[in-house]
Motif scaffolding. Sequence first.
Motif, PDB file in Angstrom:
ATOM      1  N   VAL A 213       0.671  -1.239  -0.178  1.00 33.03           N
ATOM      2  CA  VAL A 213       0.054  -0.002  -0.211  1.00 33.03           C
ATOM      3  C   VAL A 213       0.365   1.145   0.163  1.00 33.03           C
ATOM      4  CG1 VAL A 213      -1.155   1.558   0.948  1.00 33.03           C
ATOM      5  CG2 VAL A 213      -2.218  -1.763   0.761  1.00 33.03           C
ATOM      6  N   ALA A 214       1.838   1.548   1.033  1.00 29.60           N
ATOM      7  CA  ALA A 214       2.999   2.590   0.861  1.00 29.60           C
ATOM      8  C   ALA A 214       3.183   2.537  -0.305  1.00 29.60           C
ATOM      9  CB  ALA A 214       3.784   2.317   1.785  1.00 29.60           C
ATOM     10  N   ASN A 215       4.001   1.804  -1.295  1.00 32.78           N
ATOM     11  CA  ASN A 215       4.749   1.720  -2.153  1.00 32.78           C
ATOM     12  C   ASN A 215       3.768   2.454  -3.365  1.00 32.78           C
ATOM     13  OD1 ASN A 215       6.655   0.711  -1.292  1.00 32.78           O
ATOM     14  ND2 ASN A 215       6.485  -1.249  -2.369  1.00 32.78           N
ATOM     15  N   PHE A 216       2.218   1.320  -3.245  1.00 34.04           N
ATOM     16  CA  PHE A 216       1.502   2.318  -4.185  1.00 34.04           C
ATOM     17  C   PHE A 216       1.048   3.737  -4.171  1.00 34.04           C
ATOM     18  CE2 PHE A 216      -0.403  -2.291  -5.007  1.00 34.04           C
ATOM     19  CZ  PHE A 216       0.396  -2.632  -5.863  1.00 34.04           C
ATOM     20  N   ALA A 217       0.887   4.029  -2.868  1.00 34.75           N
ATOM     21  CA  ALA A 217       0.815   5.919  -2.640  1.00 34.75           C
ATOM     22  C   ALA A 217       1.630   5.974  -2.805  1.00 34.75           C
ATOM     23  CB  ALA A 217       1.078   5.611  -0.842  1.00 34.75           C
ATOM     24  N   VAL A 218       3.305   6.193  -2.246  1.00 35.68           N
ATOM     25  CA  VAL A 218       4.478   7.103  -2.257  1.00 35.68           C
ATOM     26  C   VAL A 218       4.530   6.703  -4.754  1.00 35.68           C
ATOM     27  CG1 VAL A 218       6.671   6.699  -3.654  1.00 35.68           C
ATOM     28  CG2 VAL A 218       5.356   6.627  -1.147  1.00 35.68           C
ATOM     29  N   SER A 219       4.441   5.923  -5.105  1.00 28.68           N
ATOM     30  CA  SER A 219       3.762   6.294  -7.183  1.00 28.68           C
ATOM     31  C   SER A 219       3.076   6.424  -7.678  1.00 28.68           C
ATOM     32  CB  SER A 219       3.644   4.328  -7.301  1.00 28.68           C
ATOM     33  OG  SER A 219       3.279   4.488  -9.096  1.00 28.68           O
ATOM     34  N   LEU A 220       1.659   6.753  -6.708  1.00 27.42           N
ATOM     35  CA  LEU A 220       0.243   7.395  -6.763  1.00 27.42           C
ATOM     36  C   LEU A 220       1.531   9.029  -6.596  1.00 27.42           C
ATOM     37  CD1 LEU A 220      -2.616   5.370  -6.005  1.00 27.42           C
ATOM     38  CD2 LEU A 220      -2.345   6.047  -8.053  1.00 27.42           C
ATOM     39  N   PHE A 221       1.931   9.544  -5.446  1.00 26.43           N
ATOM     40  CA  PHE A 221       1.967  10.454  -5.589  1.00 26.43           C
ATOM     41  C   PHE A 221       3.248  11.309  -6.232  1.00 26.43           C
ATOM     42  CE2 PHE A 221       5.293  13.482  -2.970  1.00 26.43           C
ATOM     43  CZ  PHE A 221       3.924  14.726  -2.726  1.00 26.43           C
ATOM     44  N   ASN A 222       3.600  10.369  -6.875  1.00 19.34           N
ATOM     45  CA  ASN A 222       5.112  10.642  -7.623  1.00 19.34           C
ATOM     46  C   ASN A 222       4.872  11.244  -9.324  1.00 19.34           C
ATOM     47  OD1 ASN A 222       7.105  10.505  -5.449  1.00 19.34           O
ATOM     48  ND2 ASN A 222       7.410   8.516  -6.353  1.00 19.34           N
ATOM     49  N   GLN A 223       3.720   9.957  -9.522  1.00 20.61           N
ATOM     50  CA  GLN A 223       3.573  10.021 -10.893  1.00 20.61           C
ATOM     51  C   GLN A 223       1.964  11.561 -11.231  1.00 20.61           C
ATOM     52  OE1 GLN A 223       2.027   6.552 -13.316  1.00 20.61           O
ATOM     53  NE2 GLN A 223       2.772   5.848 -11.118  1.00 20.61           N
ATOM     54  N   THR A 224       1.685  12.110 -10.179  1.00 18.60           N
ATOM     55  CA  THR A 224       0.773  13.044  -9.962  1.00 18.60           C
ATOM     56  C   THR A 224       0.966  14.036 -10.070  1.00 18.60           C
ATOM     57  OG1 THR A 224      -0.174  12.663  -7.523  1.00 18.60           O
ATOM     58  CG2 THR A 224      -1.675  11.408  -9.852  1.00 18.60           C
ATOM     59  N   LYS A 225       2.537  14.408  -9.273  1.00 15.69           N
ATOM     60  CA  LYS A 225       3.134  15.469  -8.538  1.00 15.69           C
ATOM     61  C   LYS A 225       3.366  16.368  -9.938  1.00 15.69           C
ATOM     62  CE  LYS A 225       7.552  16.629  -6.847  1.00 15.69           C
ATOM     63  NZ  LYS A 225       7.210  17.672  -5.893  1.00 15.69           N
ATOM     64  N   GLY A 226       3.000  17.498  -9.666  1.00 19.02           N
ATOM     65  CA  GLY A 226       3.245  18.582 -11.301  1.00 19.02           C
ATOM     66  C   GLY A 226       2.288  18.827 -11.682  1.00 19.02           C
ATOM     67  N   GLN A 227       1.130  17.673 -11.827  1.00 20.07           N
ATOM     68  CA  GLN A 227       0.174  17.777 -12.732  1.00 20.07           C
ATOM     69  C   GLN A 227      -1.456  18.032 -11.747  1.00 20.07           C
ATOM     70  OE1 GLN A 227       0.421  13.981 -14.217  1.00 20.07           O
ATOM     71  NE2 GLN A 227       0.820  15.075 -16.478  1.00 20.07           N
ATOM     72  N   LEU A 228      -1.251  17.248 -10.204  1.00 17.74           N
ATOM     73  CA  LEU A 228      -2.704  17.636  -9.970  1.00 17.74           C
ATOM     74  C   LEU A 228      -2.499  17.593  -8.333  1.00 17.74           C
ATOM     75  CD1 LEU A 228      -4.509  14.299 -10.497  1.00 17.74           C
ATOM     76  CD2 LEU A 228      -5.006  16.173 -11.127  1.00 17.74           C
ATOM     77  N   HIS A 229      -0.490  18.121  -7.852  1.00 17.06           N
ATOM     78  CA  HIS A 229      -0.839  18.793  -6.381  1.00 17.06           C
ATOM     79  C   HIS A 229       1.223  18.651  -6.865  1.00 17.06           C
ATOM     80  CE1 HIS A 229       2.510  15.234  -5.547  1.00 17.06           C
ATOM     81  NE2 HIS A 229       1.301  14.212  -5.922  1.00 17.06           N
ATOM     82  N   ASN A 230       1.262  19.468  -5.754  1.00 13.19           N
ATOM     83  CA  ASN A 230       2.575  19.804  -6.200  1.00 13.19           C
ATOM     84  C   ASN A 230       3.645  20.241  -5.015  1.00 13.19           C
ATOM     85  OD1 ASN A 230       3.548  21.315  -8.084  1.00 13.19           O
ATOM     86  ND2 ASN A 230       1.581  22.768  -8.014  1.00 13.19           N
ATOM     87  N   TRP A 231       3.186  18.610  -3.820  1.00 15.70           N
ATOM     88  CA  TRP A 231       3.955  18.604  -2.547  1.00 15.70           C
ATOM     89  C   TRP A 231       5.302  17.853  -2.658  1.00 15.70           C
ATOM     90  CZ3 TRP A 231       1.037  20.735   1.559  1.00 15.70           C
ATOM     91  CH2 TRP A 231       0.230  21.020   1.033  1.00 15.70           C
ATOM     92  N   GLY A 232       5.810  18.403  -1.677  1.00 11.61           N
ATOM     93  CA  GLY A 232       7.688  18.271  -1.986  1.00 11.61           C
ATOM     94  C   GLY A 232       8.068  16.660  -1.054  1.00 11.61           C
ATOM     95  N   ASN A 233       9.378  16.412  -1.424  1.00 10.20           N
ATOM     96  CA  ASN A 233       9.606  14.433  -0.802  1.00 10.20           C
ATOM     97  C   ASN A 233       9.323  14.508   1.193  1.00 10.20           C
ATOM     98  OD1 ASN A 233      11.024  14.386  -2.864  1.00 10.20           O
ATOM     99  ND2 ASN A 233      12.810  15.279  -2.045  1.00 10.20           N
ATOM    100  N   GLU A 234       8.652  15.584   1.772  1.00 10.80           N
ATOM    101  CA  GLU A 234       8.630  15.836   3.267  1.00 10.80           C
ATOM    102  C   GLU A 234       7.467  15.792   3.752  1.00 10.80           C
ATOM    103  OE1 GLU A 234       9.170  19.265   5.624  1.00 10.80           O
ATOM    104  OE2 GLU A 234      11.311  19.548   5.320  1.00 10.80           O
ATOM    105  N   GLU A 235       6.550  16.146   2.379  1.00 10.06           N
ATOM    106  CA  GLU A 235       4.588  15.134   2.842  1.00 10.06           C
ATOM    107  C   GLU A 235       4.875  13.702   2.192  1.00 10.06           C
ATOM    108  OE1 GLU A 235       4.928  19.908   2.774  1.00 10.06           O
ATOM    109  OE2 GLU A 235       5.975  18.542   1.172  1.00 10.06           O
ATOM    110  N   ARG A 236       5.974  13.915   0.850  1.00 15.27           N
ATOM    111  CA  ARG A 236       5.526  11.766   0.458  1.00 15.27           C
ATOM    112  C   ARG A 236       6.335  11.371   1.468  1.00 15.27           C
ATOM    113  NH1 ARG A 236       9.147  11.491  -4.769  1.00 15.27           N
ATOM    114  NH2 ARG A 236      10.494  11.879  -2.742  1.00 15.27           N
TER     115      ARG A 236
END
Length: 549
Positions: free
Chosen positions: A369-392
Amino acid sequence: MIDLAAQGNSAGVSTPTTNTERILAAIDIGTNSIHMVIVRIDPTLPSFTIIAKEKDTVRLGERDPHTGNLTPQAIKRAIAALQRCQELAKSFQADQLVAVATSAVREAPNGRDFLQQVDSQLGLFVNLISGQEEARRIYLGVLSGMEFHNQPHIIIDIGGGSTELILGDSHAPRSLTSTKVGAVRLTREFITTDPISDREFQYLQAYIRGRIERAVEDVLANIEPGEKPRLVGTSGTIETLAALHAKENLGVIPSPLNGYEFNRHDLKDIVKHLASLTCAEREKLSGLADKRAEIIVAGAIILLETMTMLDIQSLTVGERALREGVIVDWMLSQGLIEDRLRYQGEVRKRNIIKVAQKYHVNLASSERVANFAVSLFNQTKGQLHNWGNEERELLWAAAILHNCGLYVSHSAHNKHSYYLIRNGELLGFTDIEIEVIANLARYHRKSSPKKKHDNYSNLPNKYYRHLVKEISPLLRLAVALDRRQIGAISKIRCHYISEDKELCLRLTPVDPNDTCALEVWSLEDKKVVFEEEYDVKVVIQLENSPSDK
């Protein structure tokens, strides 16, 4: 943490002029005093040099006896002291200022209100840290100024509201404890006579032994057979006792006191002498500041009783402690320390796993689940959100722990997860970071974040509420991707079509013959909150299934 450089002209602080030098200020808001150190960091070594210090005795620990609240007078003194710290940091062109609060603010019912007042009046964000986290950072601070040579050392830090006992040997700490026994606290609660009466003295001894016993047992239990640990003492109380000892035996007070030693027999004589004097008489002693004279008897008894229970004969003074530990912790977070203390860089990850194991979390599933969450975070960063490494990282932590509430009950287990995380003593994380992790886990299922929810409203400001509201839907999707908890999905790819406001989730099953019907169904159910938050349509496609052939 507050980034002074990011405030631009309003803060009057410029960014560092070179890439090799950083100036950092660290503030410790304690029960008795507010301390600040300003350091120059050389990332090439890495090392730091203390270039300025500031101290104000504000006595936050003198709380309202009926409510336990910080008093208006103490709050006023503290805010004035913090403002002076800010001005000093500005004068040294510090590009960042890191502030932490400890025992008095932790325990006061209005402690969080005080921190919000500091934030609103001064623009200074203060991290509220737990007792164990305080102990961990003290350990880092001591190690930054003293070589342990891989040998066991016990560290004692006597503050105004708490005493920390730590056992370590240059590597990961073996024991981190914090006990509600402090010089200001005990003076306020138990000493009514001047000089202290025999009855109050003996009661104080017995009380300290009872309260410190569990911490001492934890330290002793982690000492290997044949080891003889050295005792290191930090904080104003211990430095004051060392100064009194030096003045009596050497005729002068060494500067610095770092490395100065005195024995338990001499300490016993010092305690006896201090207890025989009135506060006014103690104020006249060379090496004893006026405000320290009021609380030194209680602090000295804490040290004597602890040394006796540990059966240790001598103590070495260490002048670095929590403030310097805050500096080291910041350097670790910035990747400036990789060799010595490298183990500390992963303290957050280790403690998340430790809490997960404590509550019997299915780690294999949670890691997926954590790997999926991080993957979704990374793939949508810059398009749907702009959160960074600390939030990830906070999202990853919440994903690992999202199901820990099952330890209590399946019913409303997301709410139980919030409570367990919130009270789980996660080392390496600030109080607010723990609150964010707990909230993210709380909203991995059922209701989305709402202002009427106490846990959501406990977040200190709109920034953190916005963070939880935007990132928690990612965790919902990640949980759905492992619905059967068998690892059916091997990979997920995101494709965002901005003109159509459409996010396509392409799932690759582990088994090409598996239709992953339950995962797809769960995604269809969980995507609603995501679609509402990001104003997109989510389309789910299963790749490499029989229907694709």
